[in-house]
Design an enzyme around this catalytic site. Structure first.
Site, PDB file in Angstrom:
ATOM      1  N   ASP A  40     -83.516 -46.470  45.672  1.00  0.00           N
ATOM      2  CA  ASP A  40     -82.925 -47.767  45.337  1.00  0.00           C
ATOM      3  C   ASP A  40     -83.782 -48.553  44.343  1.00  0.00           C
ATOM      4  OD1 ASP A  40     -81.183 -47.000  47.400  1.00  0.00           O
ATOM      5  OD2 ASP A  40     -82.334 -48.101  48.895  1.00  0.00           O
ATOM      6  N   GLU A 222     -71.181 -48.572  47.587  1.00  0.00           N
ATOM      7  CA  GLU A 222     -72.372 -49.358  47.905  1.00  0.00           C
ATOM      8  C   GLU A 222     -73.216 -49.556  46.650  1.00  0.00           C
ATOM      9  OE1 GLU A 222     -74.432 -47.117  50.906  1.00  0.00           O
ATOM     10  OE2 GLU A 222     -75.170 -45.614  49.491  1.00  0.00           O
ATOM     11  N   HIS A 287     -77.537 -45.418  43.141  1.00  0.00           N
ATOM     12  CA  HIS A 287     -78.186 -46.724  43.317  1.00  0.00           C
ATOM     13  C   HIS A 287     -79.050 -47.084  42.108  1.00  0.00           C
ATOM     14  CE1 HIS A 287     -78.888 -49.894  46.439  1.00  0.00           C
ATOM     15  NE2 HIS A 287     -79.551 -50.329  45.368  1.00  0.00           N
ATOM     16  N   ARG A 317     -85.912 -38.889  47.378  1.00  0.00           N
ATOM     17  CA  ARG A 317     -85.257 -39.583  46.265  1.00  0.00           C
ATOM     18  C   ARG A 317     -86.317 -40.289  45.419  1.00  0.00           C
ATOM     19  NH1 ARG A 317     -81.277 -43.365  49.399  1.00  0.00           N
ATOM     20  NH2 ARG A 317     -83.139 -43.486  50.706  1.00  0.00           N
TER      21      ARG A 317
END
Length: 354
Positions: A40, A222, A287, A317
């Site tokens: 993120d 999202e 994201h 990630r």
């Protein structure tokens, strides 16, 4: 005496790139990923500095650097540690730093250890340098209806502040939608929430969870982020479950100055605008956030992805950056995720101390 050949030189050059970071420095470029871990990713450019954050899960850390591609060397500090217990003590997700109305604000999601209790929270800092001064907890950023909420982001259009986030329509898990509401100040919403996007295409419906012995199929929108270009606004979001290799980016487009609280003002793309690359071995692309090069001439997308299939929605990630362009129809062209280890030129105007 060993004969030096072109082949020898080529081999030595390759070895230096892999085992000697200084060799990469001399190339005046950067390689993805920017860090070994960083879900993120978010960054903001202000007064010659980039401010960067990502999900650690257990606190809020802020990076500050002139060179966004050199995060591993950047100054950083933990700016907030959650309490031991309570509604914002666990699962600290997707922090973003914004500069609004003369102060710094950090938005993030948290819960008490129960995912069903996830809500949004806000910190404020009046210092000129967000790595200095005091971060004050403004409390929960209450969304209209007080439902499950994550991935909050804030933007301004024609003097009006808006909050966008991912949430549930009711109390049940299974579908995440993108909502918007107006804000009367950086820590308070006003009026009703409006749903701008719900999963409707197959590429938005990959994933499932098992709870209490039952399998639930997940339909996910999202991570909404706002990209401005000329008179157009682009809301770029992540689709499908984050642990799927097919996690990808979708997009809505609206005109600046239009009634952004009307879903009809936004046009949704029927296909992903950015997705995994089997050829380049980059998976679960999602994201994202956006930034400009220091001289303001180049556009970049900052996103997280995995380097191997099946690595899921955890610490594997890593943050990656790459330049993108604009199509004749005004839409962004993000291209294909670039493979790990490819030398890329620094964003133009970058002042690097590598």
């Amino acid at each position: 005496m060993k004969v030096i050949t072109a082949r020898n030189i080529c081999w030595v050059s390759i070895m230096l790139l892999f085992f000697c970071p200084a060799a990469v420095s001399a190339q005046k470029g950067f390689m993805n990923p920017l860090l070994t871990s960083g879900p993120d990713p978010w960054c903001l450019y202000k007064d010659g500095m980039y401010y960067y954050m990502h999900t650690t899960g257990h606190d809020l850390r802020l990076w500050k650097t002139k060179d966004i591609t050199a995060l591993s060397r950047a100054a950083s500090a933990v700016i907030w540690t959650p309490p031991a217990t309570g509604p914002m003590s666990r699962d600290i997700w997707a922090p973003e730093i914004h500069f609004l109305q003369g102060k710094w604000y950090v938005y993030f999601a948290a819960d008490n250890g129960d995912n069903y209790q996830h809500r949004l929270y806000v910190l404020e800092n009046a210092s000129a340098d967000p790595l200095q001064g005091q971060w004050i907890m403004k409390g929960e950023l209450k969304t209209p209806g007080d439902k499950w909420a994550i991935d909050g982001s804030v933007f301004e259009d024609h003097g009006q502040l808006y909050l966008i986030w991912s949430g549930w329509q009711g109390e049940k898990n299974g579908e995440q939608d993108i909502f918007i509401s107006r804000m009367k100040n950086p820590w308070t919403t006003e009026g009703e929430r409006v749903m701008l996007s719900a999963p409707e295409y197959d590429w938005e419906k990959n994933g499932e969870i098992k709870e209490q012995g039952k399998t639930t199929h997940l339909y996910v929108n999202e991570g909404p982020e706002l990209l401005k270009h000329g008179k157009d606004l682009f809301l770029v979001y992540s689709a499908s479950a984050c642990w799927m290799d097919t996690y990808s980016l979708g997009m809505l487009r609206a005109k600046s100055g239009s009634d952004l609280m009307q879903p009809s003002s936004w046009k949704k793309s029927a296909q992903p605008v950015f997705q995994q690359s089997l050829k380049n071995q980059v998976y679960a692309t999602g994201h994202c956030s956006f930034f400009m090069s220091p001289n303001g001439k180049e556009n970049y997308i900052l996103y997280h992805a995995n380097s191997k299939p099946g690595e899921g929605c955890g610490k594997s990630r890593s943050p990656r950056a790459q330049r993108f362009s604009w199509k004749r129809d005004g839409n962004p062209s993000f291209g294909e995720p670039i493979a790990d280890g490819v030398l890329l030129p620094l964003p133009s105007g970058t002042v690097s101390d590598r």
